[in-house]
Design an enzyme around this catalytic site. Structure first.
Site, mmCIF file in Angstrom:
data_model
loop_
_atom_site.group_PDB
_atom_site.id
_atom_site.type_symbol
_atom_site.label_atom_id
_atom_site.label_comp_id
_atom_site.label_asym_id
_atom_site.label_seq_id
_atom_site.Cartn_x
_atom_site.Cartn_y
_atom_site.Cartn_z
ATOM 1 N N ARG A 159 -3.354 6.569 1.426
ATOM 2 C CA ARG A 159 -3.868 7.786 2.075
ATOM 3 C C ARG A 159 -2.892 8.493 3.000
ATOM 4 O O ARG A 159 -3.149 9.610 3.412
ATOM 5 C CB ARG A 159 -5.155 7.459 2.837
ATOM 6 C CG ARG A 159 -6.336 7.262 1.909
ATOM 7 C CD ARG A 159 -7.517 6.679 2.635
ATOM 8 N NE ARG A 159 -7.215 5.329 3.084
ATOM 9 C CZ ARG A 159 -8.082 4.517 3.669
ATOM 10 N NH1 ARG A 159 -9.306 4.933 3.915
ATOM 11 N NH2 ARG A 159 -7.730 3.296 4.030
ATOM 12 N N ARG A 163 -7.017 11.379 -5.499
ATOM 13 C CA ARG A 163 -8.250 10.640 -5.255
ATOM 14 C C ARG A 163 -9.450 11.593 -5.244
ATOM 15 O O ARG A 163 -10.517 11.265 -5.758
ATOM 16 C CB ARG A 163 -8.143 9.907 -3.928
ATOM 17 C CG ARG A 163 -9.344 9.057 -3.588
ATOM 18 C CD ARG A 163 -9.033 8.247 -2.358
ATOM 19 N NE ARG A 163 -10.173 7.511 -1.894
ATOM 20 C CZ ARG A 163 -10.945 7.901 -0.879
ATOM 21 N NH1 ARG A 163 -10.684 9.026 -0.246
ATOM 22 N NH2 ARG A 163 -11.957 7.157 -0.512
ATOM 23 N N ASP A 208 -6.992 -2.804 -6.823
ATOM 24 C CA ASP A 208 -7.439 -3.476 -5.606
ATOM 25 C C ASP A 208 -7.706 -4.935 -5.918
ATOM 26 O O ASP A 208 -8.028 -5.283 -7.056
ATOM 27 C CB ASP A 208 -8.704 -2.818 -5.042
ATOM 28 C CG ASP A 208 -8.908 -3.215 -3.584
ATOM 29 O OD1 ASP A 208 -8.238 -2.637 -2.717
ATOM 30 O OD2 ASP A 208 -9.697 -4.143 -3.333
ATOM 31 N N ARG A 249 0.823 -1.225 0.000
ATOM 32 C CA ARG A 249 0.000 0.000 0.000
ATOM 33 C C ARG A 249 0.850 1.264 0.000
ATOM 34 O O ARG A 249 0.462 2.265 0.599
ATOM 35 C CB ARG A 249 -0.923 0.052 1.220
ATOM 36 C CG ARG A 249 -1.952 -1.021 1.261
ATOM 37 C CD ARG A 249 -3.292 -0.519 0.746
ATOM 38 N NE ARG A 249 -4.251 -1.600 0.764
ATOM 39 C CZ ARG A 249 -5.173 -1.742 1.710
ATOM 40 N NH1 ARG A 249 -5.289 -0.857 2.662
ATOM 41 N NH2 ARG A 249 -5.986 -2.768 1.666
HETATM 42 O O1 CP3 Z 1 0.170 -1.870 -2.347
HETATM 43 C C1 CP3 Z 1 -0.216 -0.959 -3.108
HETATM 44 O O2 CP3 Z 1 0.172 0.245 -3.008
HETATM 45 C C2 CP3 Z 1 -1.101 -1.312 -4.294
HETATM 46 C C3 CP3 Z 1 -2.494 -1.095 -4.155
HETATM 47 C C4 CP3 Z 1 -3.360 -2.001 -3.294
HETATM 48 C C5 CP3 Z 1 -4.547 -1.532 -2.703
HETATM 49 N N1 CP3 Z 1 -5.189 -2.582 -2.128
HETATM 50 C C6 CP3 Z 1 -5.020 -0.134 -2.745
HETATM 51 C C7 CP3 Z 1 -6.059 0.295 -1.807
HETATM 52 C C8 CP3 Z 1 -3.264 -3.362 -3.010
HETATM 53 C C9 CP3 Z 1 -2.151 -4.333 -3.349
HETATM 54 C C10 CP3 Z 1 -4.434 -3.725 -2.281
HETATM 55 C C11 CP3 Z 1 -4.711 -5.091 -1.829
HETATM 56 C C12 CP3 Z 1 -5.868 -5.366 -0.991
HETATM 57 N N2 CP3 Z 1 -7.103 -4.778 -1.035
HETATM 58 C C13 CP3 Z 1 -5.921 -6.403 -0.038
HETATM 59 C C14 CP3 Z 1 -4.809 -7.374 0.251
HETATM 60 C C15 CP3 Z 1 -3.825 -6.808 1.193
HETATM 61 C C16 CP3 Z 1 -4.363 -6.541 2.552
HETATM 62 O O3 CP3 Z 1 -4.487 -5.359 2.887
HETATM 63 O O4 CP3 Z 1 -4.640 -7.526 3.275
HETATM 64 C C17 CP3 Z 1 -7.197 -6.391 0.550
HETATM 65 C C18 CP3 Z 1 -7.704 -7.308 1.645
HETATM 66 C C19 CP3 Z 1 -7.945 -5.370 -0.101
HETATM 67 C C20 CP3 Z 1 -9.369 -5.005 0.118
HETATM 68 C C21 CP3 Z 1 -9.491 -3.598 0.526
HETATM 69 N N3 CP3 Z 1 -9.344 -2.520 -0.320
HETATM 70 C C22 CP3 Z 1 -9.753 -3.092 1.822
HETATM 71 C C23 CP3 Z 1 -9.935 -3.961 3.070
HETATM 72 C C24 CP3 Z 1 -9.780 -1.695 1.714
HETATM 73 C C25 CP3 Z 1 -10.141 -0.702 2.771
HETATM 74 C C26 CP3 Z 1 -8.964 -0.489 3.628
HETATM 75 C C27 CP3 Z 1 -9.013 0.811 4.367
HETATM 76 O O5 CP3 Z 1 -7.947 1.126 4.886
HETATM 77 O O6 CP3 Z 1 -10.077 1.476 4.421
HETATM 78 C C28 CP3 Z 1 -9.470 -1.356 0.380
HETATM 79 C C29 CP3 Z 1 -9.325 0.001 -0.167
HETATM 80 C C30 CP3 Z 1 -7.964 0.385 -0.649
HETATM 81 N N4 CP3 Z 1 -7.210 -0.376 -1.496
HETATM 82 C C31 CP3 Z 1 -7.272 1.600 -0.384
HETATM 83 C C32 CP3 Z 1 -6.074 1.553 -1.126
HETATM 84 C C33 CP3 Z 1 -5.025 2.618 -1.226
HETATM 85 C C34 CP3 Z 1 -7.784 2.755 0.459
HETATM 86 C C35 CP3 Z 1 -8.936 3.336 -0.287
HETATM 87 C C36 CP3 Z 1 -9.075 4.800 -0.299
HETATM 88 O O7 CP3 Z 1 -8.275 5.550 -0.900
HETATM 89 O O8 CP3 Z 1 -10.099 5.214 0.259
#
Ligand code: CP3
Length: 357
Positions: free
Chosen positions: A31, A40, A77, A27
């Site tokens: 944010r 965003r 994602d 990630r």
């Molecule tokens: O690593 C990176 O920079 C690449 C981008 C990436 C994102 N999500 C961007 C993201 C990657 C590799 C993921 C993987 C992901 N997404 C996983 C596997 C890794 C882990 O965290 O266990 C999972 C379970 C998800 C599902 C997901 N997407 C969740 C649970 C959330 C909410 C998390 C939160 O903090 O609110 C997301 C949203 C998400 N995916 C964000 C980002 C940068 C935040 C969204 C935003 O900008 O509002």
């Protein structure tokens, strides 16, 4: 063959000699960076950002402009795949991901199909190609997907869960239905990752974020076995270069030998594992990626550097370690502490190699 000018990350994954330990952060575009929040806002929402290859490319490059990271990761994602299957992904403000149509009825499960990645997921592949052009071979680009089990958790629960009650009820009552979903997800993930490789991803990572909630017996049957099939189905080479694969089961520390045996090049470690012990268990088979506690980034810059140095030391001399966090970086992380982390990993691992030589 177009080798990145800095290919330290790829060499470390293949356990070839490197001058220092490469580092990237899960990630890393997110944010905690004000410039990410700005882009965003311009995009409108998180999914609009993912669906716009130009903006996805912009945010992918943001952390690389700030820090000397050794790899870029596609901005997207894991839940784009079930979204392309028609489950209707949305992000409720402050609640994380949700699906409009969670997968629960037998008829819906029987109707589930693996999407053609060049159809509904074309925007991801366009982003991969655009990022590769923008990177201009500076560092390698990582593609990724969720594991079949982790995707199934969100698909069946309909969002995040704290007890996994719905999917586990299915696992114990109707294992045939869960196996059917995992089967479809396995085909979907294999095709999706291969399409990312075709489009320019130079390494791929499978995020098994929830495999660690399974019982010992269920882990092999419902998560690991499917990841093994994916790894076996991945293109091992593209454009004359090896495309290494990384498998990361969060909470999977007790299964490292089993994970290392499925044919992947590297195994991800969360922060609960002793990396020295992990190296002695599987370091002659695979590279290791991890394993700093993301919360350690809230300490002072000096203490962040010390903690990073301890992990570099614990892995010890020689190649085969890709420094990372044990999970995604927190949105509240002070950006300056990441500078301290990256510099400490680079400087200390260079020194370690000099004293070992
Ligand atoms: O690593 C990176 O920079 C690449 C981008 C990436 C994102 N999500 C961007 C993201 C990657 C590799 C993921 C993987 C992901 N997404 C996983 C596997 C890794 C882990 O965290 O266990 C999972 C379970 C998800 C599902 C997901 N997407 C969740 C649970 C959330 C909410 C998390 C939160 O903090 O609110 C997301 C949203 C998400 N995916 C964000 C980002 C940068 C935040 C969204 C935003 O900008 O509002």
């Amino acid at each position: 063959m177009t080798k990145p000018r800095n290919d330290t990350f790829l060499r470390a994954l293949l356990r070839q000699p490197t001058e220092y330990t490469p580092v990237w952060l899960m990630r890393q575009a997110g944010r905690y960076l004000p410039e990410y929040c700005e882009t965003r806002r311009r995009a409108g929402s998180f999914m609009d950002l993912c669906r716009n290859p130009h903006l996805a490319c912009e945010v992918t490059l943001q952390p690389l402009a700030r820090y000397e990271l050794d790899a870029a990761i596609l901005f997207s994602d894991i839940l784009t795949v079930p979204d392309a299957m028609g489950l209707g992904l949305y992000f409720a403000e402050g609640e994380g991901p949700k699906f409009e149509r969670p997968l629960r009825e037998e008829w819906a499960i029987r109707d589930l199909e693996a999407p053609d990645p060049y159809g509904h997921l074309r925007y991801v592949l366009d982003a991969v190609a655009e990022i590769r052009r923008a990177l201009d071979n500076a560092v390698p680009l990582i593609g990724f997907s969720g594991s079949p089990f982790t995707l199934a958790c969100y698909m069946i629960e309909g969002g995040a869960s704290d007890d996994y009650r719905t999917i586990k009820t299915m696992l114990y009552d109707r294992p045939d239905l869960l196996h059917h979903i995992l089967e479809v997800n396995t085909r979907a993930v294999t095709d999706y990752l291969n399409a990312q490789i075709e489009s320019g991803a130079q390494a791929v990572m499978i995020f098994d974020s929830w495999g660690g909630v399974l019982s010992h017996r269920a882990y092999r049957e419902f998560s690991l076995a499917y990841m093994e099939r994916i790894v076996a189905g991945l293109k091992r080479e593209h454009a004359g270069a090896r495309v290494p694969s990384i498998v990361f089961t969060k909470g999977g520390g007790q299964w490292l030998e089993q994970i290392a045996a499925i044919g992947c090049d590297a195994v991800g470690l969360d922060w609960t594992v002793d990396i020295a012990e992990a190296r002695s268990r599987v370091g002659n088979k695979v590279a290791l990626q991890g394993n700093m506690d993301p919360m350690a980034l809230f300490a002072s810059p000096e203490n962040v550097a010390d903690e990073a140095t301890r992990i570099v030391e614990a892995y010890g001399p020689g190649s085969g370690h890709v420094f990372n966090l044990g999970h995604g970086i927190s949105q509240f992380t002070p950006p300056a502490n990441v500078t301290s982390l990256v510099n400490a990993v680079h400087e200390h691992s260079r020194k370690l190699r000099q004293t070992a030589a």
